[in-house]
Design a protein around this motif. Structure first.
Motif, PDB file in Angstrom:
ATOM      1  N   ALA A 286       3.776 -63.816  -4.922  1.00  0.00           N
ATOM      2  CA  ALA A 286       3.939 -65.278  -4.905  1.00  0.00           C
ATOM      3  C   ALA A 286       2.771 -65.940  -4.176  1.00  0.00           C
ATOM      4  O   ALA A 286       2.184 -66.907  -4.684  1.00  0.00           O
ATOM      5  N   ILE A 287       2.409 -65.405  -3.019  1.00  0.00           N
ATOM      6  CA  ILE A 287       1.296 -65.999  -2.277  1.00  0.00           C
ATOM      7  C   ILE A 287      -0.024 -65.727  -3.012  1.00  0.00           C
ATOM      8  O   ILE A 287      -0.942 -66.557  -2.975  1.00  0.00           O
ATOM      9  N   VAL A 288      -0.103 -64.579  -3.708  1.00  0.00           N
ATOM     10  CA  VAL A 288      -1.322 -64.282  -4.456  1.00  0.00           C
ATOM     11  C   VAL A 288      -1.530 -65.313  -5.554  1.00  0.00           C
ATOM     12  O   VAL A 288      -2.657 -65.776  -5.786  1.00  0.00           O
ATOM     13  N   ARG A 289      -0.478 -65.692  -6.246  1.00  0.00           N
ATOM     14  CA  ARG A 289      -0.598 -66.690  -7.304  1.00  0.00           C
ATOM     15  C   ARG A 289      -1.048 -68.035  -6.747  1.00  0.00           C
ATOM     16  O   ARG A 289      -1.843 -68.748  -7.379  1.00  0.00           O
ATOM     17  N   VAL A 290      -0.556 -68.393  -5.580  1.00  0.00           N
ATOM     18  CA  VAL A 290      -0.995 -69.643  -4.941  1.00  0.00           C
ATOM     19  C   VAL A 290      -2.467 -69.558  -4.576  1.00  0.00           C
ATOM     20  O   VAL A 290      -3.238 -70.506  -4.804  1.00  0.00           O
ATOM     21  N   LEU A 291      -2.882 -68.424  -4.016  1.00  0.00           N
ATOM     22  CA  LEU A 291      -4.282 -68.265  -3.623  1.00  0.00           C
ATOM     23  C   LEU A 291      -5.211 -68.323  -4.832  1.00  0.00           C
ATOM     24  O   LEU A 291      -6.301 -68.896  -4.758  1.00  0.00           O
ATOM     25  N   ARG A 292      -4.799 -67.747  -5.931  1.00  0.00           N
ATOM     26  CA  ARG A 292      -5.637 -67.761  -7.135  1.00  0.00           C
ATOM     27  C   ARG A 292      -5.870 -69.182  -7.640  1.00  0.00           C
ATOM     28  O   ARG A 292      -6.906 -69.487  -8.230  1.00  0.00           O
ATOM     29  N   GLN A 293      -4.904 -70.078  -7.387  1.00  0.00           N
ATOM     30  CA  GLN A 293      -5.020 -71.449  -7.868  1.00  0.00           C
ATOM     31  C   GLN A 293      -5.762 -72.349  -6.884  1.00  0.00           C
ATOM     32  O   GLN A 293      -6.488 -73.249  -7.295  1.00  0.00           O
ATOM     33  N   ARG A 294      -5.606 -72.134  -5.573  1.00  0.00           N
ATOM     34  CA  ARG A 294      -6.095 -73.092  -4.580  1.00  0.00           C
ATOM     35  C   ARG A 294      -7.408 -72.692  -3.919  1.00  0.00           C
ATOM     36  O   ARG A 294      -8.107 -73.558  -3.387  1.00  0.00           O
ATOM     37  N   LEU A 295      -7.757 -71.422  -3.906  1.00  0.00           N
ATOM     38  CA  LEU A 295      -8.973 -71.010  -3.201  1.00  0.00           C
ATOM     39  C   LEU A 295     -10.225 -71.511  -3.915  1.00  0.00           C
ATOM     40  O   LEU A 295     -10.287 -71.486  -5.157  1.00  0.00           O
ATOM     41  N   PRO A 296     -11.244 -71.948  -3.160  1.00  0.00           N
ATOM     42  CA  PRO A 296     -12.529 -72.355  -3.765  1.00  0.00           C
ATOM     43  C   PRO A 296     -13.352 -71.116  -4.129  1.00  0.00           C
ATOM     44  O   PRO A 296     -14.211 -70.661  -3.375  1.00  0.00           O
ATOM     45  N   ILE A 297     -13.094 -70.560  -5.300  1.00  0.00           N
ATOM     46  CA  ILE A 297     -13.774 -69.337  -5.741  1.00  0.00           C
ATOM     47  C   ILE A 297     -15.084 -69.730  -6.417  1.00  0.00           C
ATOM     48  O   ILE A 297     -15.091 -70.527  -7.357  1.00  0.00           O
ATOM     49  N   GLN A 298     -16.185 -69.185  -5.922  1.00  0.00           N
ATOM     50  CA  GLN A 298     -17.494 -69.524  -6.465  1.00  0.00           C
ATOM     51  C   GLN A 298     -18.502 -68.414  -6.164  1.00  0.00           C
ATOM     52  O   GLN A 298     -18.231 -67.519  -5.367  1.00  0.00           O
ATOM     53  N   ASP A 299     -19.659 -68.500  -6.830  1.00  0.00           N
ATOM     54  CA  ASP A 299     -20.734 -67.537  -6.595  1.00  0.00           C
ATOM     55  C   ASP A 299     -21.520 -67.951  -5.351  1.00  0.00           C
ATOM     56  O   ASP A 299     -21.771 -69.148  -5.139  1.00  0.00           O
ATOM     57  N   ARG A 300     -21.918 -66.960  -4.553  1.00  0.00           N
ATOM     58  CA  ARG A 300     -22.636 -67.235  -3.312  1.00  0.00           C
ATOM     59  C   ARG A 300     -23.758 -66.224  -3.120  1.00  0.00           C
ATOM     60  O   ARG A 300     -23.673 -65.093  -3.612  1.00  0.00           O
ATOM     61  N   ILE A 301     -24.779 -66.624  -2.391  1.00  0.00           N
ATOM     62  CA  ILE A 301     -25.850 -65.722  -1.982  1.00  0.00           C
ATOM     63  C   ILE A 301     -25.505 -65.212  -0.589  1.00  0.00           C
ATOM     64  O   ILE A 301     -25.461 -65.981   0.378  1.00  0.00           O
ATOM     65  N   ILE A 302     -25.257 -63.906  -0.504  1.00  0.00           N
ATOM     66  CA  ILE A 302     -24.865 -63.293   0.758  1.00  0.00           C
ATOM     67  C   ILE A 302     -25.814 -62.136   1.036  1.00  0.00           C
ATOM     68  O   ILE A 302     -25.911 -61.206   0.227  1.00  0.00           O
ATOM     69  N   ARG A 303     -26.546 -62.211   2.160  1.00  0.00           N
ATOM     70  CA  ARG A 303     -27.506 -61.179   2.542  1.00  0.00           C
ATOM     71  C   ARG A 303     -28.521 -60.931   1.427  1.00  0.00           C
ATOM     72  O   ARG A 303     -28.797 -59.786   1.043  1.00  0.00           O
ATOM     73  N   MET A 304     -29.004 -62.000   0.865  1.00  0.00           N
ATOM     74  CA  MET A 304     -30.015 -61.947  -0.184  1.00  0.00           C
ATOM     75  C   MET A 304     -29.488 -61.300  -1.467  1.00  0.00           C
ATOM     76  O   MET A 304     -30.263 -60.845  -2.305  1.00  0.00           O
ATOM     77  N   LYS A 305     -28.189 -61.266  -1.632  1.00  0.00           N
ATOM     78  CA  LYS A 305     -27.586 -60.713  -2.834  1.00  0.00           C
ATOM     79  C   LYS A 305     -26.618 -61.728  -3.415  1.00  0.00           C
ATOM     80  O   LYS A 305     -25.973 -62.480  -2.670  1.00  0.00           O
ATOM     81  N   LEU A 306     -26.490 -61.730  -4.738  1.00  0.00           N
ATOM     82  CA  LEU A 306     -25.575 -62.640  -5.393  1.00  0.00           C
ATOM     83  C   LEU A 306     -24.192 -62.008  -5.458  1.00  0.00           C
ATOM     84  O   LEU A 306     -24.011 -60.908  -5.991  1.00  0.00           O
ATOM     85  N   ALA A 307     -23.205 -62.695  -4.890  1.00  0.00           N
ATOM     86  CA  ALA A 307     -21.812 -62.249  -4.926  1.00  0.00           C
ATOM     87  C   ALA A 307     -21.027 -63.230  -5.788  1.00  0.00           C
ATOM     88  O   ALA A 307     -20.905 -64.418  -5.446  1.00  0.00           O
ATOM     89  N   ASN A 308     -20.513 -62.745  -6.900  1.00  0.00           N
ATOM     90  CA  ASN A 308     -19.802 -63.599  -7.849  1.00  0.00           C
ATOM     91  C   ASN A 308     -18.332 -63.732  -7.476  1.00  0.00           C
ATOM     92  O   ASN A 308     -17.718 -62.804  -6.939  1.00  0.00           O
ATOM     93  N   ASN A 309     -17.769 -64.911  -7.773  1.00  0.00           N
ATOM     94  CA  ASN A 309     -16.320 -65.153  -7.679  1.00  0.00           C
ATOM     95  C   ASN A 309     -15.740 -64.759  -6.317  1.00  0.00           C
ATOM     96  O   ASN A 309     -14.782 -64.005  -6.232  1.00  0.00           O
TER      97      ASN A 309
END
Length: 626
Positions: free
Chosen positions: A274-297
């Motif tokens: 139940a909480i997982v379904r809420v997180l999938r809808q509300r979290l700001p999921i996006q691609d980011r550059i982390i430690r000079m690497k691209l991390a998707n979703n």
């Protein structure tokens, strides 16, 4: 435009052309050579050469062996030497007419005795003859060619079915009896189709197997089958059954469904879903550059904590505990797999379905399995039970040949495909050492069968797609055939001709690998090839004993000893994995423990006399074991 063509022709003269001197005189189109070098002609008793068709004159032979000049070839000036399509077409039509006439002549004399390799039936009619290397089978009008699964020339309209259990010798004997006689049958393995166990008792009054049915009529078990066969009653009943349609009262063919319907009814969603379904809808999921690497979703740990606090109205500490529980159940993972879960803007995570390798896994169907994970031991036992039933039903008695086409179309395999979805979030770390060994041996062999069905046999040159790209999601991690064999079973050793180990030093999957390599694992793995060991599945309780038995069985044909040449011939994969078996005579001392008495005696003689021993390796057959 014709001049360059003549020049080209002179640059590359025909093999029969004559060489001329500088005194040649050209007169019009009949430019002749006045001098020419003499050519030796073959003896008179041998075939004489013929003039090429492009020449207008034929050489003459005089008493003094002089030859008249020949005209220049007109092949490049005229259309006489161009490809004549009509001539080719006429040739093909003539050949086709000859072939058709030959067949017509043979068919018109069907009642005559054969003179050149044909076969007659008892009445004297020709049933088979050969034309130009082609076998022709003659079927008279109104007759049907007898196919497998027919008896006395008539198709079996009824149904032969029998209830069985995995590992039952009597069931194996019944199965072999029907196979040898090409009698089609339906096998209902109550270990696989557990919902049919109750039906077996209702129809026979006993859970004993095998229970053979001709349509809806109970024939009995193996003893009854042998009795009917010995007295000739079996053939009569078979003909009687073959002539009529199968009634609805007969045991039905296994239908599509899951491995265990009762277990399916007891399944429930994970408590955290139940909480997982809420997180999938509300979290700001996006691609980011982390430690000079691209991390998707991905998303940060602090963002996830804030959403949990907002949804459950709880404290920050409680929200962090929920996040760690989600990571432990493999709903989420750190993008670099560095920790389970931490609060903060510098820790980034993503859902299991967003892992780069997971959507490409062949036990992933668009979404993760959000049901409560089953115990790993339970999933392992069910997987083994299904694959053993598949082998019994669709492999040869010696397990050397598998019918992959029938396996892929079977109800057992469909249930296996449904079952492996449960591996996505299973906790393998809870298994004992023997349970882990049996689990990964069985998983490897099952994945090979699945890979052959889905992507085809391993290639002889490029095998990466088969062994590296075909993957399952198991316990939140992707596993290929190569990573299971070299990373887990071989304790993270490099595969042959590779410089890189399967797992990095910080890979958590290293905890699943045994502390010490057991070379016997090579004889428990079937690679889908004819030179690999036979396919088998192991029990957690007796995996060590079963591996030793597999090695002894393999060395019955996998090693040869030649006393005269002082040579020992081993399988090629023992050379590829020599780091596991040892070098030189060490490998010979190791295999002594698993050879039969005769070969072991010969090898012991070679080892004890102090002389040199030549170790050779047999060619590896990469063709499919079908």
């Amino acid at each position: 435009m014709e001049r360059p063509q003549e020049s080209a022709a002179h640059d590359h003269p025909p093999a029969t052309a004559l060489l001329a001197t500088g005194d040649d005189v050209v007169k019009g189109e009949k430019s002749a050579y006045q001098k020419e070098e003499r050519l030796l002609r073959p003896p008179s008793h041998l075939p004489q050469p013929e003039a090429p068709p492009g020449l207008t004159k034929v050489r003459s032979t005089g008493p003094d062996d002089e030859r008249r000049p020949i005209d220049r070839s007109v092949s490049l000036k005229s259309t006489a030497a161009t490809i004549d399509v009509s001539t080719i077409g006429k040739y093909l039509r003539d050949r086709g007419n000859v072939f058709s006439a030959a067949i017509t002549k043979r068919i018109s004399t069907l009642k005559e005795p054969p003179h050149d390799g044909g076969e007659c039936d008892p009445a004297g009619s020709i049933t088979e003859f050969h034309v130009s290397g082609l076998k022709v089978i003659v079927v008279h009008k109104g007759e049907n060619v007898r196919e497998e699964g027919e008896t006395d020339g008539r198709e079996i309209k009824g149904r032969v079915s029998f209830f069985s259990r995995s590992g039952c010798r009597d069931c194996g004997a019944v199965r072999s009896f029907f196979r040898d006689r090409a009698i089609p049958y339906v096998e209902i393995n109550v270990d696989v189709f557990q919902e049919r166990d109750k039906e077996l008792v209702e129809r026979t009054g006993s859970p004993a197997v095998p229970a053979i049915f001709f349509n809806e009529k109970l024939l009995g078990g193996l003893v009854a089958l042998n009795s009917l066969r010995n007295c000739g009653e079996f053939e009569r009943r078979l003909r009687e059954m073959a002539g009529g349609r199968c009634p609805e009262a007969a045991p039905p063919v296994p239908a599509y469904g899951f491995d265990d319907e009762e277990e399916l009814r007891r399944e429930r969603p994970d408590a955290m879903v139940a909480i997982v379904r809420v997180l999938r809808q509300r979290l700001p999921i996006q691609d980011r550059i982390i430690r000079m690497k691209l991390a998707n979703n991905c998303f940060s740990g602090s963002d996830m904590v804030e959403v949990i606090i907002s949804h459950l109205d709880c404290g920050r500490k409680k929200a962090v505990e929920i996040g760690r529980e989600l990571a432990r159940k493999h709903f989420i993972h750190h993008v670099f797999r560095e920790n389970d879960f931490e609060d903060g803007n510098n820790h980034f995570y993503r859902f299991l379905e967003h892992e780069p390798a997971i959507p490409r896994c062949f036990n992933f169907r668009g979404s993760t399995n959000d049901n409560e994970p089953k115990p790993a031991a339970t999933v392992s036992q069910r997987l083994t039970k299904l694959m053993v039933a598949i082998l019994e039903a669709y492999a040869s008695d010696d397990r050397c040949h598998l019918d992959y086409g029938r396996i892929g179309a079977s109800e057992e395999f469909r249930r296996y495909v449904n079952l492996v979805k449960d591996l996505q979030r299973v906790d393998i770390f809870s298994l004992s050492a023997d349970e882990k060994l049996a689990f990964f041996l069985n998983l490897y062999n099952a994945m090979v069968i699945h890979a052959v069905i889905r992507i085809g046999q391993p290639g002889e040159i490029d095998r990466r797609v088969f062994y590296c790209d075909f993957q399952y999601a198991v316990g939140g991690y992707p596993y290929s055939l190569s990573s299971i064999k070299n990373g887990i079973l071989r304790s993270n050793r490099r595969q042959p001709y590779s410089l890189v180990k399967p797992f990095g030093a910080r890979d958590k999957r290293l905890e699943l690998a045994p502390a010490k390599l057991n070379p016997l694992i090579h004889f428990g793995l079937c690679h889908g090839t004819r030179s690999s060991p036979t396919v088998r599945f192991f029990s957690a309780q007796g995996v060590e004993v079963e591996l030793r038995h597999a090695a002894r069985e393999f060395f019955l044909g996998g090693v040869e000893v030649d006393l005269e040449r002082r040579a020992v011939y081993l399988t090629k994969f023992m050379k590829w994995y020599s780091a596991d078996f040892g070098q030189g005579k060490d490998i010979l001392h190791w295999i002594l423990n698993y050879m039969d008495a005769t070969r072991a005696g010969l090898l012991t003689h070679l080892l004890n006399d102090g002389g040199p021993i030549n170790i050779s390796y047999q060619n590896y057959d990469w063709s499919l074991n079908c």
